[in-house]
Design a protein around this motif. Sequence first.
Motif, short mmCIF file in Angstrom:
data_model
loop_
_atom_site.label_atom_id
_atom_site.label_comp_id
_atom_site.label_asym_id
_atom_site.label_seq_id
_atom_site.Cartn_x
_atom_site.Cartn_y
_atom_site.Cartn_z
N TYR B 49 0.84 -1.20 0.00
CA TYR B 49 0.00 0.00 0.00
C TYR B 49 0.87 1.25 0.00
O TYR B 49 0.63 2.20 -0.75
CB TYR B 49 -0.95 0.00 1.19
N LYS B 88 -8.16 -4.47 5.76
CA LYS B 88 -8.03 -3.02 5.62
C LYS B 88 -6.98 -2.68 4.57
O LYS B 88 -7.24 -1.90 3.64
CB LYS B 88 -7.65 -2.43 6.98
N ILE B 91 -8.12 -3.59 1.03
CA ILE B 91 -9.05 -2.60 0.48
C ILE B 91 -8.30 -1.37 0.00
O ILE B 91 -8.54 -0.84 -1.10
CB ILE B 91 -10.12 -2.20 1.52
N TRP B 92 -7.33 -0.92 0.80
CA TRP B 92 -6.56 0.25 0.39
C TRP B 92 -5.78 0.00 -0.88
O TRP B 92 -5.70 0.86 -1.77
CB TRP B 92 -5.61 0.67 1.52
N CYS B 95 -8.04 0.14 -3.83
CA CYS B 95 -8.44 1.51 -4.17
C CYS B 95 -7.32 2.26 -4.86
O CYS B 95 -7.57 3.11 -5.71
CB CYS B 95 -8.86 2.27 -2.91
N CYS B 96 -6.06 1.93 -4.49
CA CYS B 96 -4.95 2.60 -5.14
C CYS B 96 -4.87 2.25 -6.62
O CYS B 96 -4.35 3.03 -7.42
CB CYS B 96 -3.62 2.20 -4.49
N ILE B 98 -7.30 1.97 -8.61
CA ILE B 98 -8.36 2.59 -9.40
C ILE B 98 -7.79 3.66 -10.31
O ILE B 98 -7.01 4.50 -9.88
CB ILE B 98 -9.44 3.22 -8.49
N LYS B 100 -8.06 6.91 -11.92
CA LYS B 100 -8.91 8.06 -11.63
C LYS B 100 -9.40 8.79 -12.87
O LYS B 100 -10.39 9.51 -12.83
CB LYS B 100 -8.18 9.03 -10.69
N PRO B 102 -10.04 7.39 -16.40
CA PRO B 102 -9.98 6.33 -17.41
C PRO B 102 -10.03 6.89 -18.83
O PRO B 102 -10.88 7.70 -19.16
CB PRO B 102 -11.23 5.50 -17.12
N SER B 108 -11.68 1.46 -17.98
CA SER B 108 -13.00 1.31 -17.35
C SER B 108 -13.22 -0.11 -16.87
O SER B 108 -13.80 -0.35 -15.81
CB SER B 108 -14.11 1.67 -18.33
N TRP B 115 -14.30 -2.75 -8.66
CA TRP B 115 -15.60 -2.58 -8.02
C TRP B 115 -16.17 -3.94 -7.64
O TRP B 115 -16.66 -4.14 -6.53
CB TRP B 115 -16.55 -1.88 -9.01
N LEU B 118 -14.37 -5.46 -4.59
CA LEU B 118 -14.74 -4.80 -3.34
C LEU B 118 -16.17 -5.14 -2.93
O LEU B 118 -16.45 -5.37 -1.76
CB LEU B 118 -14.57 -3.28 -3.46
N SER B 119 -17.05 -5.20 -3.92
CA SER B 119 -18.42 -5.59 -3.58
C SER B 119 -18.44 -6.97 -2.99
O SER B 119 -19.18 -7.25 -2.06
CB SER B 119 -19.31 -5.61 -4.82
N HIS B 120 -17.62 -7.82 -3.59
CA HIS B 120 -17.62 -9.21 -3.14
C HIS B 120 -17.24 -9.34 -1.67
O HIS B 120 -17.89 -10.04 -0.92
CB HIS B 120 -16.66 -10.01 -4.02
#
Lengths: 349, 524
Positions: B49, B88, B91-92, B95-96, B98, B100, B102, B108, B115, B118-120
């Motif tokens: 991270y 934790k 997740i971080w 997110c890194c 992603i 920002k 696209p 995409s 996504w 994370l939903s899972h």
Amino acid sequence: MEPLLQQLERFSEVLSVSGTAHVSTWGPETVRRALDWARYLRHVARRFGGHARIRSAVERRLRSLWGPEGRGLTSFQALGRGDVQLFLSLLRNRALGEAAGRALLLQLLPGAGPRDADAEELQARLARLARYRAALLLLREAGSPGGERPALAEDPVLLTQAQLLLGRLREAREAEAGDPGGWLGRVWTRAPRDHFLQVAAVALLQPLEKELGASGPETPGEESQLLVRWLLEQSEVLAAFCRHLPAELLTSVAGRHPALSRAYLGLLTDWGARLHYDLQKGTWVGAESQDVPWEELLLKFRSLWHAPPPLQEEVLAALESSRARGGDFEVPGLSVWTDLLLALRRGER
Amino acid sequence: MDQDFVGLASDCQYWLQKLSAWDQSSTLETQKDTCLYLPQFQEFLRQMYEALKEMDSNTVMERFPTIGQLLAKTCSNQFILAYDESQKFLIWCLCCLINKEPQNSGDSKLNSWIWGLLSHILSTFRFDIKEIGLFSQGLGYEPVDYYPALLKNVVLSLVSKLRESHLNGFNTQRRMAPERVASLSQVCVPLVTLPDFEPLVEGMLTYHGHEPQEVLCPAFFEAVNEAFLLKKISLPTPAVVSLWLRHFPSLEKAMLHLFAKLISRERNSLRRIECFIKDSLLPQAACHPAIFRVVDEMFRCALLETDGAPEVLAATQVFTHCFVEALEKENKQLRFAFKTYFPYTSPSLATVLLQHPKDTPQECRLQLLQRISQMLREAVEDQACGSCVDPFESWFLFIHFGSWADMAAEQLLRSETEAPVAALLWLLAFYYRPLDSSQQRAQTMAKVEAVLSRLQLLMLSRSTPLSAKELQAATGEGSNADPTQSVCGQLIRHLFLNFLLWTPGGRTIAREAITLAPAGSSLL
């Protein structure tokens, strides 16, 4: 006070909307603002949690908003979780646009929201949720290998749902426009029936103080009473309850709630009366296919026969009076009650 | 900075291989292996991270091409997700990744894939009955509302199953099979620090199956011990005692942890030492002789290694004091005889020493001290005595109970009646210098007796108030002290302090007298 209450109303709407397709119109700013709003309300909840007057005003307003679905914010405590609820609602929603979605996910990074010294941040609570989920998955494997199910009354999932049911009933009871009976009816029509009956039975077996989220001992067991009353009023539900649940479970419930035991015995008597003796088959049969068969009736009575004293005596009295009314026969094959008593007594030896 | 990333990239490969292996099968072996590496993997995620947060998407793909695969595999490993803070960091990291801004459909797609992951890990899952999730939604509750309650109920259900299994000895139907208990303990390893999990940890620690060998896995004991020492979990004393009895390395670790706290660079007051020791639950656990022996052995080794360092001595004494207190609180009927705790010395000596000096009435104190002195003397100096006890053992036993030495010094200076000076002096000389030969000891005793008589003179003939200088002269301390004097320095300092305490007027000159005493005195 009033501005706060209005904000509450609006946020509650936002929360409901977050689960619908309407969010496709939301942009990143909207998402951020909604979450900020949720955070603000969480801060309010934490700050004024001890303030009786403010708390009760908020709860009153929330109850007046209490819709038929029971969604959105329903209690003061729920205010403290509004941000997590909103986040998850949006996460599940496929209608959310890409840019808005990105903005949502970036909230998970540390330092995304404003710093609140004593409150746990949103991302920390969501991480904890992920941890709980993993824990439950791990324990599910360990607790029941090979998919064996625990006894219904001890099943932790049913137990949790029973506690939730009682919690919701309490909220419905306390709400001004709440209609606990009506709400139960709606759940009955929407939820899978057998499952609902199991949960209701487990709920009726709960010791009085154990209801989830009970705020105090002022009205112990009122929710159970509500549930009992509703069951007694809904003949269709009561019939299904007494028919489809396992005998042991029904016996335990009847033991706890005398009103239900009377109704149960009444139903069993009615079902028994519909049976007639078939000379060719040499057994008792019902007139129609949906009538309760002899074996099932015997099973239920046998379970009641072994119940602890008050119930056991009631059962014996009921059976004997039915037999007396039916002619007081001693010989088998003439009265279903005689036969039942004979079978039960035989089983004892 | 770049070197770090090279290291991290190869770590990435290593962990990816490991995750793939763990993914393949979910046997007890892979579970054990996973649990072994949980802390290291968490550290790796944290470092990842720190690296990722500085980079943009393209750099990430360049440096760590397999990172996506690695994170995806992590998302399906429940052990990792259940451990401490791993979820934790995961997740971080996600997110890194992603993108920002696209630029194309590839970007995409990546975002959409993240996504999904994370939903899972945050989604509601289904228990065995499909309707359950639906029902909870029908009631209007969200996972965030009911997961904690569900976990609590699952824990309670497992606890009662364990208890039933424990009580229902030969009724095999209600018993939990040993393999099941073993796999349950393995699964609990990452969960030990979860809130609301304590009842299950306690239940497992106090569960005794019907098998002769240990059924719980060692990793479980280690995880619980670690969490207990770092105060991430609080357990009742019987559970902790059970842990240490069943898993010896945990007891060792707990002792080492205590030593580290006690013997730190900063000087700890006796009260703090007592606090640390009581908190550790080791004195209470030591009421069980097996644990006491291990603990005592460690104190013995520590004393030998440090040549009797005063800190270790003080720790031993405070520990023994707490231990005796705990022992007294125990149920009298279940108590073990004293000699089980001190098997290498004479039982009568142990019994006498275990008494509280403060509890003995004034008249009996001198007698007891004399007796102790006599017994020790016999054990140590009398070669003809058949017991053949190593002098070190006798000394080791004696120093457990520091208050007797204190009492001896006090009596030397305070008693109005005829004190058995020789016996008391012998005791003190033995306490401070156990390895002396009889001759050396006699010499020490003579020197100290001289100091003693000077001090007693000071006490008796008082016309003018006492002065610090006089005191210093009497004890013979000071810059021109000859080397042989400093050899019994500690003993003399002990007498010196007692003098200050018990002489009228002693306290008024205390501060001055102490500043005049040589620096570095550990007693002060």
